[in-house]
Scaffold this motif. Structure first.
Motif, mmCIF file in Angstrom:
data_model
loop_
_atom_site.group_PDB
_atom_site.id
_atom_site.type_symbol
_atom_site.label_atom_id
_atom_site.label_comp_id
_atom_site.label_asym_id
_atom_site.label_seq_id
_atom_site.Cartn_x
_atom_site.Cartn_y
_atom_site.Cartn_z
ATOM 1 N N VAL A 74 0.092 52.393 -0.296
ATOM 2 C CA VAL A 74 -0.276 51.020 0.060
ATOM 3 C C VAL A 74 0.536 50.609 1.279
ATOM 4 C CG1 VAL A 74 -0.334 48.619 -0.700
ATOM 5 C CG2 VAL A 74 -0.743 50.466 -2.355
ATOM 6 N N CYS A 75 -0.158 50.196 2.332
ATOM 7 C CA CYS A 75 0.554 49.769 3.529
ATOM 8 C C CYS A 75 -0.189 48.638 4.226
ATOM 9 C CB CYS A 75 0.787 50.933 4.486
ATOM 10 S SG CYS A 75 -0.716 51.666 5.147
ATOM 11 N N VAL A 76 0.593 47.758 4.834
ATOM 12 C CA VAL A 76 0.074 46.638 5.607
ATOM 13 C C VAL A 76 0.901 46.579 6.890
ATOM 14 C CG1 VAL A 76 -0.165 44.127 5.681
ATOM 15 C CG2 VAL A 76 -0.665 45.359 3.551
ATOM 16 N N LEU A 77 0.223 46.469 8.028
ATOM 17 C CA LEU A 77 0.942 46.361 9.300
ATOM 18 C C LEU A 77 1.847 45.136 9.298
ATOM 19 C CD1 LEU A 77 -1.789 47.316 11.924
ATOM 20 C CD2 LEU A 77 0.051 48.753 11.022
ATOM 21 N N ALA A 78 2.973 45.245 9.982
ATOM 22 C CA ALA A 78 3.999 44.201 9.977
ATOM 23 C C ALA A 78 3.440 42.834 10.354
ATOM 24 C CB ALA A 78 5.152 44.589 10.904
ATOM 25 N N ASP A 79 2.536 42.783 11.324
ATOM 26 C CA ASP A 79 2.037 41.472 11.767
ATOM 27 C C ASP A 79 1.070 40.830 10.778
ATOM 28 O OD1 ASP A 79 -0.177 43.130 12.275
ATOM 29 O OD2 ASP A 79 -0.669 42.150 14.158
#
Length: 144
Positions: A74-79
């Motif tokens: 599971v990953c979400v870009l920092a912005d």
């Protein structure tokens, strides 16, 4: 989600986009080695891709293990963090597993700093803390 452009989350076959997101978050940002991040399970997994205005911004990988659905990578870009996107990805993953006959529970390995995030989504931590790619984790489970 905040008043930013709405994210679209859907099952995808665009594994390259998911891998690019994982590279940005896990390898480049968190320092996970490529050997720890890349494995041979992408071809047998279901992938969720979150996009905002057509731009890939988050992903998750779903695997079936008997009666257990496993959410991983599971990953979400920092912005995009803090927008509700991560929670929406997890809810979409749980909803996907809920449609599959025989899946009774969903589990994941959570980074220690994210335990509270997953608890708010109904997951319960169990078992000892362990190291995964140099990052402390605990297993978590949610019954369907």
């Amino acid at each position: 989600m905040t008043d930013r452009a709405a994210a679209v989350i859907a099952v995808t076959r665009d594994i390259a986009a998911c891998r690019a997101l994982r590279r940005a978050v896990f390898i480049e940002e968190q320092g996970v080695s490529e050997a720890d991040e890349v494995d041979d399970l992408d071809g047998v997994a279901t992938h969720l891709l979150a996009t905002v205005a057509g731009r890939p911004v988050g992903s998750a990988r779903l695997l079936e293990q008997g009666e257990v659905g496993k959410i991983g990578r599971v990953c979400v870009l920092a912005d995009q963090r803090g927008t509700g996107l991560g929670a929406a990805l997890i809810r979409a993953a749980v909803a996907e597993f809920a449609t599959r006959p025989g899946i009774r529970k969903v589990k994941l390995g959570a980074q220690i700093h994210a335990l509270g995030f997953y608890e708010k989504l109904g997951f319960t931590a169990y078992g000892p803390e362990y190291d995964d790619a140099g990052i402390a984790h605990r297993d978590m489970v949610l019954s369907l």
